[in-house]
Design a protein around this motif. Structure first.
Motif, short mmCIF file in Angstrom:
data_model
loop_
_atom_site.label_atom_id
_atom_site.label_comp_id
_atom_site.label_asym_id
_atom_site.label_seq_id
_atom_site.Cartn_x
_atom_site.Cartn_y
_atom_site.Cartn_z
N ASN A 167 0.42 -38.02 -8.10
CA ASN A 167 -0.59 -37.35 -7.28
C ASN A 167 0.08 -36.37 -6.33
O ASN A 167 1.26 -36.49 -6.01
CB ASN A 167 -1.35 -38.38 -6.44
N ARG B 62 -9.39 -37.66 -9.34
CA ARG B 62 -8.65 -37.72 -10.61
C ARG B 62 -9.12 -36.57 -11.50
O ARG B 62 -10.31 -36.43 -11.80
CB ARG B 62 -8.88 -39.04 -11.33
N ASP C 273 -11.51 -47.38 -4.99
CA ASP C 273 -11.45 -46.75 -6.31
C ASP C 273 -12.84 -46.83 -6.93
O ASP C 273 -13.30 -47.91 -7.31
CB ASP C 273 -10.42 -47.50 -7.15
N TYR D 90 -11.37 -42.73 -3.92
CA TYR D 90 -10.84 -42.18 -5.17
C TYR D 90 -11.97 -42.13 -6.18
O TYR D 90 -12.73 -43.10 -6.33
CB TYR D 90 -9.72 -43.09 -5.68
N THR E 162 -7.79 -47.51 0.14
CA THR E 162 -8.53 -46.66 -0.78
C THR E 162 -9.55 -47.49 -1.55
O THR E 162 -9.24 -48.59 -2.01
CB THR E 162 -7.57 -45.99 -1.80
N GLN F 90 -4.97 -36.67 -8.28
CA GLN F 90 -4.22 -37.34 -9.35
C GLN F 90 -4.20 -36.39 -10.54
O GLN F 90 -5.18 -36.25 -11.24
CB GLN F 90 -4.87 -38.68 -9.72
N TYR G 117 -5.07 -50.08 -2.73
CA TYR G 117 -6.40 -49.69 -3.17
C TYR G 117 -7.16 -50.87 -3.76
O TYR G 117 -6.58 -51.83 -4.26
CB TYR G 117 -6.35 -48.50 -4.14
N TRP H 96 -9.90 -38.43 -2.81
CA TRP H 96 -8.82 -38.45 -3.79
C TRP H 96 -9.48 -38.31 -5.17
O TRP H 96 -10.25 -39.18 -5.58
CB TRP H 96 -8.07 -39.76 -3.65
#
Length: 253
Positions: free
Chosen positions: A238, A200, A139, A178, A137, A218, A107, A198
């Motif tokens: 995750n 969090r 972030d 993410y 990924t 996550q 990531y 993705w």
């Protein structure tokens, strides 16, 4: 006890008790003794970790032997930073993947302060095109002053959109994005349907404002596992909303 205190004393005691309980719960979460999402996350069969230099030296044989199916490693940040442990992590994770079938990925921590072109080059120079690896990924989360004053949606899109396109062209698969739910609502909602999402959310399960289903969640940043020795005692864990076969499909042919 005078009339005033007889009237307000139950409220005072109740409020103090609530605050005390809340403080105890927060402390237990911070120490990793309570993970609010653990029961709900346990219903998902496919799980994995994400790591960075904070986990220090990783024994990938030990970590890969834990009940995980994938591992995603920090590689780069902005236009000029590379995670100091990425090269060792990537090599060790690849060896473990060959032996155990662990899926691996990398990531990039997005900067709002440098062009997409130079961030893409930083990733290209650091993360090799690797058969069987998960998509890169991106972030997307706050840092520095942006945690107080978020960037504009136009500024984020001006960096994110060309970076996603460049990474897809180079690596052959749409990148994963993410984000926290806050940043999803601010910058992603209703868009980026081709990119696996993705999210969090370490206190409650994620519910996205546009009704979209998340792909990865996550659910805690307070898990402990054997296999790493670093300044961070915890590791992020995750789950994937699907089967292991579905996750492997993200890799492509």
């Amino acid at each position: 006890m005078n009339r005033f205190w007889r009237r307000w004393w139950p409220l005072v005691v109740g409020t103090a008790g609530t605050l005390a309980i809340g403080g105890i719960c927060a402390a237990l979460v911070a120490m990793g003794l309570v993970r609010p999402n653990a029961i709900l996350a346990a219903s998902y069969a496919v799980r994995g970790v994400d790591v960075s230099s904070y986990q220090g030296e990783i024994d990938w044989d030990v970590l890969a032997a834990q009940p995980i199916d994938f591992a995603i490693m920090k590689a780069t940040e902005g236009s000029g930073d590379q995670d100091e442990r990425f090269a060792a992590n990537w090599a060790g994770a690849q060896r473990a993947a060959d032996e155990t079938g662990l899926l691996i990925g990398a990531y990039h921590f997005l900067s709002f302060d440098s062009p997409a072109e130079t961030q893409a080059q930083n990733i290209f120079d650091t993360v090799p095109v690797t058969a069987g690896a998960l998509p890169i990924t991106i972030d997307l989360e706050c840092y520095a002053d942006y945690c107080r004053t978020p960037p504009s949606a136009e500024r984020v899109a001006a960096v994110l959109d060309p970076l996603l396109a460049a990474l897809e062209e180079h690596y052959g698969r749409p990148p994963i994005i993410y984000a926290t739910m806050r940043y999803y609502d601010a910058f992603l909602t209703g868009s980026y349907e081709r990119n696996p999402m993705w999210i969090r959310s370490v206190v409650t399960p994620p519910v996205l404002s546009d009704g979209r289903a998340w792909d990865l969640w996550q659910y805690t940043s307070r898990e402990r596992m054997p296999g790493y020795v670093g300044k961070e005692e915890f590791i992020d864990v995750n789950v994937f909303d699907g089967s292991l076969r579905d996750l492997r499909a993200l890799v492509g042919p």
